[in-house]
Design a protein around this motif. Structure first.
Motif, PDB file in Angstrom:
ATOM      1  N   ARG A 174       0.820  -1.210   0.000  1.00  0.00           N
ATOM      2  CA  ARG A 174       0.000   0.000   0.000  1.00  0.00           C
ATOM      3  C   ARG A 174       0.856   1.263   0.000  1.00  0.00           C
ATOM      4  N   THR A 175       1.899   1.283   0.846  1.00  0.00           N
ATOM      5  CA  THR A 175       2.715   2.493   0.991  1.00  0.00           C
ATOM      6  C   THR A 175       4.025   2.430   0.209  1.00  0.00           C
ATOM      7  N   ASN A 176       4.421   1.207  -0.225  1.00  0.00           N
ATOM      8  CA  ASN A 176       5.691   0.971  -0.913  1.00  0.00           C
ATOM      9  C   ASN A 176       6.898   1.239  -0.017  1.00  0.00           C
ATOM     10  N   LEU A 177       6.659   1.268   1.293  1.00  0.00           N
ATOM     11  CA  LEU A 177       7.747   1.412   2.254  1.00  0.00           C
ATOM     12  C   LEU A 177       8.254   0.033   2.660  1.00  0.00           C
ATOM     13  N   PHE A 178       9.507  -0.007   3.146  1.00  0.00           N
ATOM     14  CA  PHE A 178      10.060  -1.276   3.603  1.00  0.00           C
ATOM     15  C   PHE A 178       9.257  -1.802   4.783  1.00  0.00           C
ATOM     16  N   ASN A 179       9.016  -3.125   4.797  1.00  0.00           N
ATOM     17  CA  ASN A 179       8.207  -3.728   5.856  1.00  0.00           C
ATOM     18  C   ASN A 179       9.072  -4.250   7.002  1.00  0.00           C
ATOM     19  N   HIS A 180       8.413  -4.863   7.976  1.00  0.00           N
ATOM     20  CA  HIS A 180       9.094  -5.340   9.177  1.00  0.00           C
ATOM     21  C   HIS A 180      10.116  -6.435   8.841  1.00  0.00           C
ATOM     22  N   GLU A 184      14.165  -6.748   9.795  1.00  0.00           N
ATOM     23  CA  GLU A 184      14.709  -7.896  10.529  1.00  0.00           C
ATOM     24  C   GLU A 184      15.911  -8.488   9.793  1.00  0.00           C
ATOM     25  N   GLU A 185      15.771  -8.630   8.471  1.00  0.00           N
ATOM     26  CA  GLU A 185      16.870  -9.158   7.653  1.00  0.00           C
ATOM     27  C   GLU A 185      18.072  -8.218   7.681  1.00  0.00           C
ATOM     28  N   LEU A 186      17.810  -6.911   7.577  1.00  0.00           N
ATOM     29  CA  LEU A 186      18.885  -5.928   7.602  1.00  0.00           C
ATOM     30  C   LEU A 186      19.601  -5.927   8.946  1.00  0.00           C
ATOM     31  N   LEU A 187      18.820  -6.024  10.040  1.00  0.00           N
ATOM     32  CA  LEU A 187      19.412  -6.044  11.373  1.00  0.00           C
ATOM     33  C   LEU A 187      20.290  -7.282  11.564  1.00  0.00           C
ATOM     34  N   GLU A 188      19.840  -8.419  11.026  1.00  0.00           N
ATOM     35  CA  GLU A 188      20.631  -9.649  11.128  1.00  0.00           C
ATOM     36  C   GLU A 188      21.972  -9.505  10.413  1.00  0.00           C
ATOM     37  N   LYS A 189      21.958  -8.880   9.237  1.00  0.00           N
ATOM     38  CA  LYS A 189      23.203  -8.665   8.500  1.00  0.00           C
ATOM     39  C   LYS A 189      24.135  -7.716   9.245  1.00  0.00           C
ATOM     40  N   GLU A 190      23.572  -6.648   9.802  1.00  0.00           N
ATOM     41  CA  GLU A 190      24.388  -5.677  10.534  1.00  0.00           C
ATOM     42  C   GLU A 190      25.001  -6.303  11.778  1.00  0.00           C
ATOM     43  N   PRO A 200      31.387  -1.804  17.276  1.00  0.00           N
ATOM     44  CA  PRO A 200      30.151  -1.630  18.049  1.00  0.00           C
ATOM     45  C   PRO A 200      28.952  -1.386  17.138  1.00  0.00           C
ATOM     46  N   LEU A 201      27.779  -1.744  17.646  1.00  0.00           N
ATOM     47  CA  LEU A 201      26.540  -1.537  16.894  1.00  0.00           C
ATOM     48  C   LEU A 201      25.463  -1.037  17.849  1.00  0.00           C
ATOM     49  N   SER A 202      24.810   0.037  17.468  1.00  0.00           N
ATOM     50  CA  SER A 202      23.744   0.617  18.297  1.00  0.00           C
ATOM     51  C   SER A 202      22.420   0.545  17.559  1.00  0.00           C
ATOM     52  N   LEU A 203      21.359   0.272  18.316  1.00  0.00           N
ATOM     53  CA  LEU A 203      20.020   0.207  17.745  1.00  0.00           C
ATOM     54  C   LEU A 203      19.101   1.109  18.561  1.00  0.00           C
ATOM     55  N   VAL A 204      18.463   2.040  17.890  1.00  0.00           N
ATOM     56  CA  VAL A 204      17.554   2.972  18.549  1.00  0.00           C
ATOM     57  C   VAL A 204      16.150   2.741  18.010  1.00  0.00           C
TER      58      VAL A 204
END
Length: 214
Positions: A174-180, A184-190, A200-204
């Motif tokens: 509907r919005t063409n924005l990245f979904n959840h 999750e996949e991006l966070l796993e790679k990071e 170090p890696l920070s998540l806000v």
């Protein structure tokens, strides 16, 4: 596909012709892919040349003879192919190790696991070409080029379809924005990259204007 041709040339005609074929194909590739920076073409040529030279000397040193295929020398063909792809995997492994900051062992392990079938197929195709070169050189070369072009087009189409499906799966329709799932996949790679590099890696996580209520 080009590796199958180089290996078949090594087995049938020897080192010099194989390097000449590499030079011609590299020049054609440079003219076709002019957007790629010049130093990448040089590195690509150098890696292929090293692969061809390594395969040739392993083939000769283990009892292989250029010319008609000798079924009794299958051991030499296998070792030559192994040397060819060992150099290939190590070179690519070093490149991707520097690119994604992973250990060389992890990168090489991933390559071998994902490409072993392609390596075996390349060996079989190179042996088939070697046999065809003995009796029908021009027909065999013509047939190989036709197959190579058709496979190249097919793989490009499959890759394009895969990219389209992947993009649709990663975005909200509907919005063409990245979904959840994308995040999750991006966070796993990071996380994997930070762990491998020791950085170090920070998540806000922020609640922007109580959006979660909506």
């Amino acid at each position: 596909m080009d590796s199958a041709l180089y290996l078949a040339c090594i087995f049938t005609f020897g080192l010099q012709l194989s390097l000449n074929v590499l030079l011609i194909s590299s020049v054609i590739y440079i003219l076709y892919q002019r957007r790629i920076v010049w130093w990448k073409h040089i590195i690509n040529f150098a890696v292929y040349a090293l692969m061809i030279v390594s395969a040739h000397y392993v083939f000769v040193q283990t009892g292989g003879h250029t010319g008609p295929m000798e079924p009794t020398a299958l051991y030499s063909y296998l070792l030559a192919m192994t040397a060819y792809f060992t150099v290939n995997v190590i070179a690519l492994g070093i490149y991707f190790m520097l690119l994604i900051k992973k250990s060389l062992f992890q990168v090489i392990h991933g390559f071998v696991k994902e490409t072993i079938t392609a390596y075996i197929s390349t060996l079989l195709l190179s042996l088939m070409l070697t046999m065809m070169f003995e009796t029908h050189f021009y027909f065999g070369l013509f047939l190989f080029l036709i197959i190579a072009v058709l496979l190249s087009v097919s793989f490009k189409q499959l890759f394009r379809l895969y990219q389209e499906v992947s993009d649709k799966a990663a975005r909200d329709p509907r919005t063409n924005l990245f979904n959840h799932g994308y995040f999750e996949e991006l966070l796993e790679k990071e996380l994997a990259q930070a762990k491998a590099s020791g950085s170090p890696l920070s998540l806000v996580i922020l609640d922007v204007d109580s959006f979660k209520k909506i």
